[in-house]
Write a protein that holds these residues in place. Structure first.
Motif, mmCIF file in Angstrom:
data_model
loop_
_atom_site.group_PDB
_atom_site.id
_atom_site.type_symbol
_atom_site.label_atom_id
_atom_site.label_comp_id
_atom_site.label_asym_id
_atom_site.label_seq_id
_atom_site.Cartn_x
_atom_site.Cartn_y
_atom_site.Cartn_z
ATOM 1 N N LEU A 16 0.886 -1.315 -0.020
ATOM 2 C CA LEU A 16 -0.078 0.203 -0.080
ATOM 3 C C LEU A 16 0.880 1.358 0.106
ATOM 4 O O LEU A 16 0.514 1.987 -0.678
ATOM 5 C CB LEU A 16 -0.998 -0.260 1.239
ATOM 6 N N GLU A 19 2.281 1.681 -3.606
ATOM 7 C CA GLU A 19 1.275 2.276 -4.376
ATOM 8 C C GLU A 19 0.853 3.831 -4.228
ATOM 9 O O GLU A 19 0.959 4.480 -5.206
ATOM 10 C CB GLU A 19 -0.065 1.411 -4.294
ATOM 11 N N LYS A 20 0.680 4.134 -2.942
ATOM 12 C CA LYS A 20 0.325 5.458 -2.696
ATOM 13 C C LYS A 20 1.475 6.497 -2.908
ATOM 14 O O LYS A 20 1.334 7.576 -3.573
ATOM 15 C CB LYS A 20 -0.010 5.584 -1.219
ATOM 16 N N HIS A 180 -4.395 -3.938 12.145
ATOM 17 C CA HIS A 180 -5.012 -3.257 11.053
ATOM 18 C C HIS A 180 -5.545 -4.323 10.109
ATOM 19 O O HIS A 180 -5.257 -5.486 10.131
ATOM 20 C CB HIS A 180 -3.749 -2.248 10.189
ATOM 21 N N THR A 182 -5.221 -5.643 7.227
ATOM 22 C CA THR A 182 -4.520 -6.136 6.320
ATOM 23 C C THR A 182 -4.472 -7.660 6.156
ATOM 24 O O THR A 182 -5.137 -8.182 7.148
ATOM 25 C CB THR A 182 -3.049 -5.772 6.159
ATOM 26 N N ASP A 219 -6.947 1.707 10.419
ATOM 27 C CA ASP A 219 -7.000 2.190 8.730
ATOM 28 C C ASP A 219 -5.732 1.998 8.305
ATOM 29 O O ASP A 219 -5.120 2.870 8.484
ATOM 30 C CB ASP A 219 -7.821 3.242 8.587
ATOM 31 N N ASP A 221 -4.598 2.530 5.278
ATOM 32 C CA ASP A 221 -4.715 3.849 4.009
ATOM 33 C C ASP A 221 -4.199 4.942 5.072
ATOM 34 O O ASP A 221 -3.288 6.018 4.650
ATOM 35 C CB ASP A 221 -5.858 4.066 3.316
ATOM 36 N N LYS A 222 -4.938 5.387 6.244
ATOM 37 C CA LYS A 222 -4.514 6.452 7.031
ATOM 38 C C LYS A 222 -3.161 6.263 7.620
ATOM 39 O O LYS A 222 -2.276 7.114 7.782
ATOM 40 C CB LYS A 222 -5.502 6.776 8.192
ATOM 41 N N VAL A 224 -0.465 4.644 6.221
ATOM 42 C CA VAL A 224 0.484 4.811 5.395
ATOM 43 C C VAL A 224 0.912 6.162 5.081
ATOM 44 O O VAL A 224 1.700 6.609 4.826
ATOM 45 C CB VAL A 224 0.035 3.918 3.961
ATOM 46 N N GLN A 225 -0.503 6.873 4.988
ATOM 47 C CA GLN A 225 -0.227 8.402 4.846
ATOM 48 C C GLN A 225 0.323 9.078 5.910
ATOM 49 O O GLN A 225 0.960 9.994 5.671
ATOM 50 C CB GLN A 225 -1.718 8.885 4.516
#
Length: 273
Positions: A16, A19-20, A180, A182, A219, A221-222, A224-225
């Motif tokens: 992830l 990708e991001k 998480h 995943t 989460d 996505d959060k 990784v950001q």
């Protein structure tokens, strides 16, 4: 835009993150044991994605791949130790080989990637290292003794390293995600179960995981950001707990340990020469 070197990019947070970063215009050196897994990203992003086969438990391969990444790409701004192995069993149940694999991957592998990168980061005068640990690097859960051993060990290494390399403008951040959503659970390695542990805390946690009822509140996505965003924070935060359970469980563990230490103050001071 920055260039990132990431281990363990085939799935989970590593995939992830790759990708991001690519989607945001960054350049990524992605390493993994089966490079073909990233063929779809290579077709989409071309030269933005550099891929190499790497098993972090192979020290010579680690040195060769890290050196080649810096040679091919020039400056690498961020090194992410993400590759991991998770052994899920009571301490008595694990095999010798499983224990060795746990330590070789999570501890020695991360250390050797870091050691291989440091001369390059010093030479370029800056850099960041993100070490993916876990809430389990500060607290513990039954059935994860060897996983915790690896995470507590790498956190001690990184905390020391941060003091050593700060004069070179190299920042270290230990990332501590909670549970998480995943494929982490599906990738955990288990061992033959001993009936003696069925009615113990180890058995209770095992049943939670097996039944799919172990709470997964983080989460990805959060998280990784947050890892990407922390690169813009100066000085580098030494630790980042990510997830409600990470914050709650780490805090409870630290409070408990501090209370135990304070209760022993008189005993500790009595040993002064």
């Amino acid at each position: 835009m920055k260039t990132w070197f990431i281990t363990g990019t085939s799935s989970g947070l590593g995939r992830l993150l790759t990708e991001k970063l690519l989607n945001q215009g960054h350049r990524v050196a992605a390493t993994l044991r089966k490079p073909e897994v990233l063929n779809d990203l290579k077709a989409k992003y071309g030269d933005k994605l550099w891929i190499a086969q790497l098993d972090v438990s192979n020290t010579q391969s680690v040195k060769d791949v890290v050196d080649k990444a810096f040679a091919d790409l020039g400056q690498i701004d961020v090194v992410v130790n993400n590759a991991g192995y998770a052994l899920f069993c009571a301490a008595e149940e694990a095999s010798d080989d499983q224990i060795i694999q746990q330590i070789n991957t999570n501890v020695i592998g991360s250390i050797q990637v870091t050691r291989a990168a440091l001369p390059h980061l010093r030479a370029q005068g800056e850099g960041r290292i993100l070490q993916v640990s876990s809430a389990g690097g500060q607290t513990t859960y039954p059935n994860f003794s060897y996983y915790h051993a690896s995470k507590w060990a790498i956190e001690g290494f990184c905390e020391t390293l941060a003091q050593e390399v700060s004069p070179f403008n190299i920042g270290i951040t230990i990332v501590e995600p909670g549970a998480h959503k995943t494929d982490f659970g599906g990738s955990m390695v288990t061992a033959p179960v001993l009936d003696a542990y069925d009615k113990t805390p180890a058995g209770y946690v095992r049943r939670l995981v097996d039944s799919g009822t172990f709470p997964l509140t983080g989460d990805p996505d959060k998280t990784v950001q947050a890892m990407i965003d922390c690169i813009n924070t100066t000085p580098a935060p030494l630790r980042m707990a990510l997830g409600k359970d990470a914050y709650t469980d780490i805090r409870a563990s630290l409070v408990s340990r501090l209370a135990e230490l304070d209760a022993q103050k008189e005993l500790a001071l009595s040993s002064i020469v």
